[in-house]
Write a protein that holds these residues in place. Structure first.
Motif, PDB file in Angstrom:
ATOM      1  N   GLY A  92      -5.739   4.812 -41.750  1.00 42.80           N
ATOM      2  CA  GLY A  92      -5.402   3.409 -41.984  1.00 42.80           C
ATOM      3  C   GLY A  92      -6.519   2.463 -41.581  1.00 42.80           C
ATOM      4  N   ASP A 152      -9.395   2.446 -44.202  1.00 40.86           N
ATOM      5  CA  ASP A 152      -8.975   1.763 -45.426  1.00 40.86           C
ATOM      6  C   ASP A 152      -8.938   0.251 -45.241  1.00 40.86           C
ATOM      7  N   SER A 180      -4.549  11.953 -48.525  1.00 43.27           N
ATOM      8  CA  SER A 180      -4.825  10.561 -48.157  1.00 43.27           C
ATOM      9  C   SER A 180      -6.226  10.399 -47.577  1.00 43.27           C
ATOM     10  N   VAL A 192      -9.111   7.853 -49.158  1.00 52.78           N
ATOM     11  CA  VAL A 192      -9.736   6.783 -48.368  1.00 52.78           C
ATOM     12  C   VAL A 192     -11.235   7.040 -48.217  1.00 52.78           C
ATOM     13  N   ASP A 231      -3.657   5.315 -48.403  1.00 50.68           N
ATOM     14  CA  ASP A 231      -3.262   4.839 -47.076  1.00 50.68           C
ATOM     15  C   ASP A 231      -1.753   4.600 -47.007  1.00 50.68           C
ATOM     16  N   GLN A 235       1.257   6.149 -44.851  1.00 51.76           N
ATOM     17  CA  GLN A 235       1.931   5.242 -43.931  1.00 51.76           C
ATOM     18  C   GLN A 235       3.452   5.366 -44.017  1.00 51.76           C
TER      19      GLN A 235
END
Length: 363
Positions: A228, A231, A285, A289, A315, A319
């Protein structure tokens, strides 16, 4: 809580996040600061300040929500949006902007963990916690759609100037406070204790024990935070980088909108990955990213926008699955606190990476 009441509660939480997306000053804050003459290094430092405040206040804000009530924490968090916006309007120097950024961080602290805990426990109390998957997916999807509409107006925000743009944010904050005032709280065992100090000690002690004993939870939190952080930072600095590689300012909003739609699609797609192994979703993921990060240095704004779309999709896919998985593992009494640990880890990583990305994107 009755099923009908719980579902109304969910709709109100969705409404708060949807309306929040129209905060165009916050959506384009990097571009607005760059237009005011702040360097990418200064912006990187301001981003670090945001996450230093988040790191310090994240877990205490979760404890406050568990001890004093999630509804009160939500109201306080939305009020901080108003304070932050007004400070940004009157700002004349780096210090005042940093103060506004700090209050913005507090608004996120008071909502993160609290929103998820209030949603999950409302559904659980009504006996329909199986609907949380749908809430987690829809909440992030709606927020991304409406915040993408906000970023679509990034060019408008630049034309309006930082004062008018942040005044719109203050109005958005006031609307969300009004919605938060209508929420119903879900009481925990801690809230029935007469001693506030006892509540705090018990929440902290039991939360620490859970994190210490659950290696799986720790690994999930770290992976989600790392992916996260990369990103988010790529997207932040692309606001300043895209015009520098030839994208006209008027197209900045549409470019950010396209990337934001990638996040909405990722959030929605997460519901269809419910049966997949979390490890495989994490690998997918991370690859997406990483691709976004590489494209950000291509010097081609078309590739940068495509990369941004892939990054936000990846992301948010992770999440949502992280949110759902952690909520099934966490005890109700300290749900807000433990969900805040997830955000705490994210802020810790952002503090380290923000200045580094500022230097990388200043080249």
């Amino acid at each position: 809580m009755e099923k009908k009441t719980a579902r109304k509660q969910i709709n109100k939480l969705l409404a708060i996040d949807s309306v929040s997306g129209f905060a165009i000053g916050g959506a384009a804050w990097v571009a607005l600061l760059a237009a005011r003459g702040f360097s990418t290094i200064e912006i990187g430092v301001l981003e670090s300040i945001f996450h230093i405040v988040s790191m310090i206040c994240e877990i205490p804000s979760g404890v406050i929500a568990d001890v004093f009530g999630r509804r009160r924490a939500m109201i306080a968090g939305r009020s901080m949006v108003i304070v932050s916006s007004l400070l940004m309007i009157i700002s004349r120097d780096f210090f005042t902007v940093a103060l506004a950024i700090a209050f913005s961080a507090l608004s996120y602290n008071l909502a993160s963990g609290t929103r998820e805990a209030l949603a999950y426990d409302s559904l659980k109390e009504a006996g329909i916690e199986r609907e949380y998957d749908k809430f987690a997916s829809n909440d992030l999807m709606l927020y991304q759609i409406f915040s993408s509409i906000g970023t679509l107006m990034a060019g408008v925000a630049l034309l309006l100037g930082y004062k008018r743009a942040n005044m719109i944010d203050a109005v958005v904050g006031a609307i969300t406070v009004a919605i938060a005032l209508t929420l119903a709280d879900v009481r925990t065992d801690f809230q029935s204790k007469t001693s506030v100090s006892m509540r705090f000690r018990q929440v902290v002690r039991e939360s620490f024990a859970f994190i210490r004993d659950s290696r799986k939870a720790r690994m999930i939190i770290i992976l989600n935070a790392c992916i996260g952080a990369v990103d988010v930072l790529v997207l932040f600095f692309m606001q300043a980088k895209l015009p520098a590689v030839g994208l006209k300012e008027i197209w900045l909003g549409p470019a950010l909108f396209v990337m934001g739609i990638g996040a909405a699609v990722g959030a929605r797609a997460a519901e269809y990955f419910a049966g997949k192994r979390y490890k495989n979703i994490g690998i997918l993921s991370a690859f997406g990213v990483g691709l976004s990060f590489g494209f950000a240095f291509s010097g081609n704004y078309c590739l940068m926008i495509i990369g941004g779309f892939i990054g936000t999709f990846s992301d948010n896919l992770l999440q949502v699955r992280t949110d759902v998985l952690l909520n099934t593992m966490i005890p109700s009494n300290q749900r807000a606190t433990l969900m805040s640990v997830n955000s705490f880890m994210f802020s810790t990583i952002m503090i380290v990476l923000s200045p580094l990305f500022g230097l990388l994107f200043s080249v």
